[in-house]
Design a protein around this motif. Sequence first.
Motif, PDB file in Angstrom:
ATOM      1  N   LYS A  72       0.843  -1.082   0.010  1.00  0.00           N
ATOM      2  CA  LYS A  72      -0.125   0.217   0.249  1.00  0.00           C
ATOM      3  C   LYS A  72       0.947   1.282   0.493  1.00  0.00           C
ATOM      4  O   LYS A  72       0.468   2.328  -0.288  1.00  0.00           O
ATOM      5  CB  LYS A  72      -0.910   0.307   1.015  1.00  0.00           C
ATOM      6  CG  LYS A  72      -1.492   1.248   1.468  1.00  0.00           C
ATOM      7  CD  LYS A  72      -2.612   1.293   2.500  1.00  0.00           C
ATOM      8  CE  LYS A  72      -3.057   2.819   3.172  1.00  0.00           C
ATOM      9  NZ  LYS A  72      -4.010   2.555   4.559  1.00  0.00           N
ATOM     10  N   PHE A 111       2.512   1.694  -3.247  1.00  0.00           N
ATOM     11  CA  PHE A 111       1.432   2.325  -4.537  1.00  0.00           C
ATOM     12  C   PHE A 111       1.172   3.686  -4.243  1.00  0.00           C
ATOM     13  O   PHE A 111       1.330   4.177  -5.868  1.00  0.00           O
ATOM     14  CB  PHE A 111       0.061   1.127  -4.071  1.00  0.00           C
ATOM     15  CG  PHE A 111      -0.753   1.749  -5.518  1.00  0.00           C
ATOM     16  CD1 PHE A 111      -1.162   1.006  -6.391  1.00  0.00           C
ATOM     17  CD2 PHE A 111      -2.019   2.712  -5.165  1.00  0.00           C
ATOM     18  CE1 PHE A 111      -2.039   1.552  -7.649  1.00  0.00           C
ATOM     19  CE2 PHE A 111      -3.154   3.115  -6.108  1.00  0.00           C
ATOM     20  CZ  PHE A 111      -3.308   2.139  -7.155  1.00  0.00           C
ATOM     21  N   GLN A 161       1.027   7.533  -5.997  1.00  0.00           N
ATOM     22  CA  GLN A 161       0.120   7.932  -6.844  1.00  0.00           C
ATOM     23  C   GLN A 161       0.098   9.454  -6.311  1.00  0.00           C
ATOM     24  O   GLN A 161      -0.019  10.871  -7.414  1.00  0.00           O
ATOM     25  CB  GLN A 161      -1.457   7.504  -6.413  1.00  0.00           C
ATOM     26  CG  GLN A 161      -2.481   7.910  -7.014  1.00  0.00           C
ATOM     27  CD  GLN A 161      -3.840   7.581  -5.687  1.00  0.00           C
ATOM     28  OE1 GLN A 161      -3.630   7.897  -4.574  1.00  0.00           O
ATOM     29  NE2 GLN A 161      -4.600   7.293  -5.875  1.00  0.00           N
ATOM     30  N   LEU A 178       3.882  -3.882  -9.852  1.00  0.00           N
ATOM     31  CA  LEU A 178       3.732  -2.315  -9.846  1.00  0.00           C
ATOM     32  C   LEU A 178       4.270  -1.307 -10.566  1.00  0.00           C
ATOM     33  O   LEU A 178       4.088  -0.240 -11.561  1.00  0.00           O
ATOM     34  CB  LEU A 178       3.756  -1.438  -8.651  1.00  0.00           C
ATOM     35  CG  LEU A 178       2.696  -1.994  -7.580  1.00  0.00           C
ATOM     36  CD1 LEU A 178       2.929  -0.833  -5.875  1.00  0.00           C
ATOM     37  CD2 LEU A 178       1.384  -1.708  -8.544  1.00  0.00           C
TER      38      LEU A 178
END
Length: 253
Positions: free
Chosen positions: A117, A120, A124, A164
């Motif tokens: 998490k 990611f 972002q 990712l």
Amino acid sequence: MTETAAKLRNKVAVITGGSSGIGLATAQLFAEQGARVAITGRNQAALDQAVAQIGHGALAVAGDVANVADLDRLFATVHQQLGAVDVLIVNAASYVLAPLADFTESMFDRVSNVNFKGTFFTVQKALPYLRDGASVVLTSSTVAEKGVPNHAAYAATKAATRSLARSFSAELLPRRIRVNVLTPGPVDTPVFESVTASKEEAEAAKAGMGQFAPVKRVATAREIAQASLYLATDDSSFMLGSELLIDGGIRTL
């Protein structure tokens, strides 16, 4: 080093998990190479000590990469004080080991929230502040491609990190933002002390881990930082969605 020779002269670099180990070594190297460096971590005292070691006007912003509000604050602060981000090193990690039968939900959440998490949402939340053409480096681990006892959750999060980088690179092509993965083997960092009961046990664990590598030693944090520098600069301009493996031969020999 002369100012003109510095590979990151006037570049803004953000390094998560930058108060110790690989992150600190990377921050020191980048600062030496002319970058304006910002680091983040959860421990303010450790950040203060790291800033003193890095020098060169390094900026520290306390926060937890598993908390998206902290990430918003991190990038807003960096942008306000240093400007747009040229290099993002996603290095913060949680190293939690236990047998499958004994692994608790809270242990799983801890490693997943930081390593998956956190990775990611670090990328972002950085997007509005990244320059077009920026370099993003995600830190994985050689255990992502191996079966190692007690490492199931940690290894899975590092495999997710590798995935990712592919997806992020494909999505960010219009902005020419390159997302690559740095994949180290065992490295001489304070992580050994975090998973053992004493300094002696930590040294024994480090020596034992080094025996897994054909070179019969663990890497120095500086060696990993040098690889990160390659991915951060135009030296690696033809790499995107790819992986730089620096593991002393563990995966291939």
